[in-house]
Every structure is written in C-alpha cells, then in structure tokens.
Motif scaffolding. Sequence first.
Motif, PDB file in Angstrom:
ATOM      1  N   ASP A  96      -3.364   5.604   6.947  1.00  0.00           N
ATOM      2  CA  ASP A  96      -4.801   5.352   7.072  1.00  0.00           C
ATOM      3  C   ASP A  96      -5.316   4.223   6.180  1.00  0.00           C
ATOM      4  N   THR A  97      -4.973   4.241   4.895  1.00  0.00           N
ATOM      5  CA  THR A  97      -5.492   3.200   3.999  1.00  0.00           C
ATOM      6  C   THR A  97      -4.831   1.854   4.284  1.00  0.00           C
ATOM      7  N   LEU A 137       0.697   4.324  -2.605  1.00  0.00           N
ATOM      8  CA  LEU A 137       0.500   5.717  -2.177  1.00  0.00           C
ATOM      9  C   LEU A 137       1.588   6.650  -2.690  1.00  0.00           C
ATOM     10  N   GLU A 146      -6.705   0.284   7.139  1.00  0.00           N
ATOM     11  CA  GLU A 146      -7.952  -0.348   6.717  1.00  0.00           C
ATOM     12  C   GLU A 146      -7.693  -1.738   6.141  1.00  0.00           C
ATOM     13  N   LEU A 147      -6.661  -1.867   5.314  1.00  0.00           N
ATOM     14  CA  LEU A 147      -6.328  -3.155   4.701  1.00  0.00           C
ATOM     15  C   LEU A 147      -5.903  -4.179   5.750  1.00  0.00           C
ATOM     16  N   GLU A 162       0.831  -1.199   0.000  1.00  0.00           N
ATOM     17  CA  GLU A 162       0.000   0.000   0.000  1.00  0.00           C
ATOM     18  C   GLU A 162       0.869   1.253   0.000  1.00  0.00           C
TER      19      GLU A 162
END
Length: 280
Positions: free
Chosen positions: A266-267, A27, A270-271, A23
């Motif tokens: 943040d993302t 990003l 979530e993952l 991720e």
Amino acid sequence: MHLLFGVVGDPVEHSLSPVIHEEFFRLTGLEGEYKKFYIQKGMLKEGIYNLLQAGVTGFNITIPHKTDIIPLLDKIDETAQKIGAVNTVKVENGKLIGYNTDAEGYILSLQKVDPDFTKKSFVLIGAGGAAKAIYYALIKNGVKKLDICNRTLKKAEDIIKEANQSVTTSKPLSFTELEENINAYDVFIQTTSVGMKPNIDDTPLYLKHFNGDGKIVSDIIYTPSETKFLHLAKEKGATTFNGLDMLLYQAALAFRIWTGEMPTIDTAKELVMKQLEGDR
C-alpha cells in the motif's frame, strides 16, 4: 547485514523498482539498497559477473534480458521454466537461481478484485511474454475457460499448446471472433502495449456491443493509469483495474524470495503513484 539488490535492463533509467524496494526495506526494517544496473544487450554474461563481484545477492531482470539470462542460471524454478522467462534471480551460495514473479503478481492483483475468480470465463488479449505468464498462472490456479485473442493466431496457439493442460478449455481467437462473442466472457485481460504512453488514444477493442455488468476488465499497462480500453469498459459498467498492483506484487514476491519477508504494497503504491504523477 547490508543487502544489495538491483534491476538489470537496457534501458533501465526509468525503472520504478528502486522506489518500491526502498519502501520494502523501510517496512521490513532490513538494511539494504536497491540499484539500477544498465547492462547492454549482448553483454549480460560480463554484466552479471560484475554484479556478483560487487556483492549483489538478488536482482530483477527486465527487457531485453528475461530469456537471455536463462543459460547463465544454475537452477530455474518450474513457473519460470514453463513461461520461458525469468524476472527475478537469487544468488545462493554462489549459484544463480531464476524465478518468474510476474505470473503470481497478476493473480494477487486479480484476487483483490475478485477472490472467487477461478469460476469465471477468461479471455486474454495478446500473446506475448506477459500473456504467457498470466495464462500459465490462471491455469495453475484452476481456471477452466481461458481463450487467447491475438492478431497472429499461431502465437496464441503456441501458448495453448506449450501449456499442455487438458483440464482447461482454450482456443485462439481473432479480434473479429472476440468482438462477435464479446459477452461470452466474464474477465478480460489486456496484455499488449496498445494504449501505452504516448499512444493513449489507441485501444485493442472498442467494445461497441459489450455489456459490462458483472464483468472485470484489466490492463497490465499502468501509464496512463486508465487506458482508453479501461475507460471504455468502465463506461459500459465493468469493474476495471490497471497493471500497477501487478508491478507491486511481483516486486514484493521478489523481495520475499531474497529475504523471506513479504511486504505489504500500500505505501509503496502511494509513492509510485506520486512519482508517476510527477513524470506527466
């Protein structure tokens, strides 16, 4: 340029690091991959040689290699040297440079909850590697009152002595002493494995006389997402948080060491949470 990073450990199959770093690549727009590298204890020198031959330019080190890697390094940064453990290695011009991002990773997770944390009174529960890293990080950030509670007082004493910081008042505590003076502290940091899956009904303290108003209680465990210790503290009115942000921030800091880019978490969070839910 295609970057190749990874995590070295034994075991390593359940590591969440590839999910996080993939991720981070997305990003930042950098091209690369992050792999799991199983290296058995006692085979670290040969394993690292093979990684270098494969073109790895940065890797994380996890159990049981965090101290065994140190003699193999060409350079070690001050934080990692003070803690006596390395969790991140950068390959630069053929040289191996060791870092520890666990310490700053915890500080960043704490700052999200309380940006003004340095004025608070702290107690660490446990005296292992994680406690040592967090103790050093808190001292480095100017915390003045910081005690360590551990079953073996000698281990707590050793951490305090090795830090050699006269500006900080620290003392080792037994669990009985902590329970008797539990409301003397503002921030509690649980660093042991007590309460981790599968022993989710275990807790280092039962907080019978604890008044949680205005207090912060953290646990570096993130599976389960709320340990019994955190649950009890929340029931008493404390603000609580687990170790997931620490995991993510230490990964982001490692990524910055390798690439110069500091990704947001943040993302990735979530993952990771979705993956943890799927593993239940």
